[in-house]
Design an enzyme around this catalytic site. Sequence first.
Site, PDB file in Angstrom:
ATOM      1  N   ASP A 220      36.156  74.778   8.026  1.00 43.79           N
ATOM      2  CA  ASP A 220      35.210  73.964   8.796  1.00 43.79           C
ATOM      3  C   ASP A 220      34.815  72.718   7.998  1.00 43.79           C
ATOM      4  O   ASP A 220      34.119  71.842   8.515  1.00 43.79           O
ATOM      5  CB  ASP A 220      33.985  74.782   9.253  1.00 43.79           C
ATOM      6  N   SER A 221      35.308  72.603   6.758  1.00 44.34           N
ATOM      7  CA  SER A 221      35.166  71.350   6.013  1.00 44.34           C
ATOM      8  C   SER A 221      35.798  70.198   6.788  1.00 44.34           C
ATOM      9  O   SER A 221      35.538  69.033   6.493  1.00 44.34           O
ATOM     10  CB  SER A 221      35.815  71.485   4.626  1.00 44.34           C
TER      11      SER A 221
ATOM     12  N   ASP B 137      38.415  79.232   9.959  1.00 42.20           N
ATOM     13  CA  ASP B 137      36.973  79.416   9.783  1.00 42.20           C
ATOM     14  C   ASP B 137      36.268  79.617  11.114  1.00 42.20           C
ATOM     15  O   ASP B 137      36.566  78.919  12.099  1.00 42.20           O
ATOM     16  CB  ASP B 137      36.364  78.155   9.134  1.00 42.20           C
TER      17      ASP B 137
ATOM     18  N   LYS C 173      37.843  83.545   8.834  1.00 43.82           N
ATOM     19  CA  LYS C 173      36.938  83.589   7.679  1.00 43.82           C
ATOM     20  C   LYS C 173      35.525  83.364   8.185  1.00 43.82           C
ATOM     21  O   LYS C 173      35.303  82.526   9.069  1.00 43.82           O
ATOM     22  CB  LYS C 173      37.308  82.523   6.645  1.00 43.82           C
TER      23      LYS C 173
ATOM     24  N   GLU D  56      31.217  83.284   6.700  1.00 40.42           N
ATOM     25  CA  GLU D  56      30.360  83.193   5.519  1.00 40.42           C
ATOM     26  C   GLU D  56      29.290  84.279   5.552  1.00 40.42           C
ATOM     27  O   GLU D  56      28.710  84.559   6.618  1.00 40.42           O
ATOM     28  CB  GLU D  56      29.697  81.807   5.469  1.00 40.42           C
TER      29      GLU D  56
ATOM     30  N   GLU E 297      32.572  80.932  -3.926  1.00 39.38           N
ATOM     31  CA  GLU E 297      32.395  79.483  -4.083  1.00 39.38           C
ATOM     32  C   GLU E 297      31.223  79.180  -5.003  1.00 39.38           C
ATOM     33  O   GLU E 297      30.110  79.685  -4.814  1.00 39.38           O
ATOM     34  CB  GLU E 297      32.187  78.812  -2.712  1.00 39.38           C
TER      35      GLU E 297
END
Length: 276
Positions: free
Chosen positions: A49-50, A88, A118, A120, A186
Amino acid sequence: MSATGRKTAPLPDDIRAMKGSDPIVSLTAYTTPMARMMDAHCDLVLVGDSVGMVLHGLPSTLGVTMEMMILHGQAVRRGLERAMMVIDMPFGSYEESPEQAFRNARRLMAETGAGAVKLEGGTEMAETIRFLVARGVPVMAHIGLTPQSMNTLGGYKVQGRGQAGDGLLSDARAVAAAGAFAVVLEKVPQSLADRITAEVAIPTIGIGASAGCDGQVLVVDDMLGLFTAFKPKFVKRFATLGEDGEAAIAAYAAEVRARSFPGPEHVFGDDAPERG
Ligand code: KIV
């Protein structure tokens, strides 16, 4: 087996089996040409999602939508033959309930062809991870600095220093027990990353963590020097494509203004049919 020499994309179990052996090589990708460039070299390609910050100029990942992820996921899929694709789950698409997470994970996988998602979060997301895995959705977890929570984490700070390290180790254990096949660490201290890598049964993929992790991931535009708005300490620029690209654009502009581009080799004559 690492990316070199492999003919088909690894499955989540193949990535899990790389724990403690060949380092897992991973980069983000958002477009077909970038995915093609890395397919032979990476085990795992992450549609991160960056993309919101790197390609769309957003100030954080919070504004990234399902539609953006699906569009970029489809583009990346078209560029991959040998690397596994993970996508993501964007902010707001999975936190409400395991059912919401399943609905959106199903959509991401069905509409892009990704092999896994993925998300978080650690202990607080374990129930959701268990729910997804039990229903056929392989999950890669992401703990430590989780950018979608930057407002509650107090910005993009190193996570897990001192006593907080035990909490992150518990998070890693919780996502592994829930069935995640790998976990991204991270921006955590090197010693903590090494401890988690030693004590948790699934591969750790580091970004700003430790060379001792089971694998590494970077944002491709960071490592190619294409994204230059800021540079976290953990980014190594392996190329300067941003600078090189700007120099090339300046050279093009100068040649157009001097009428030296296009040259005779770039234009078509009146008679013979030409290709290209
Ligand atoms: O979105 C992303 O690019 C990521 C990686 C940095 C791990 O989550």
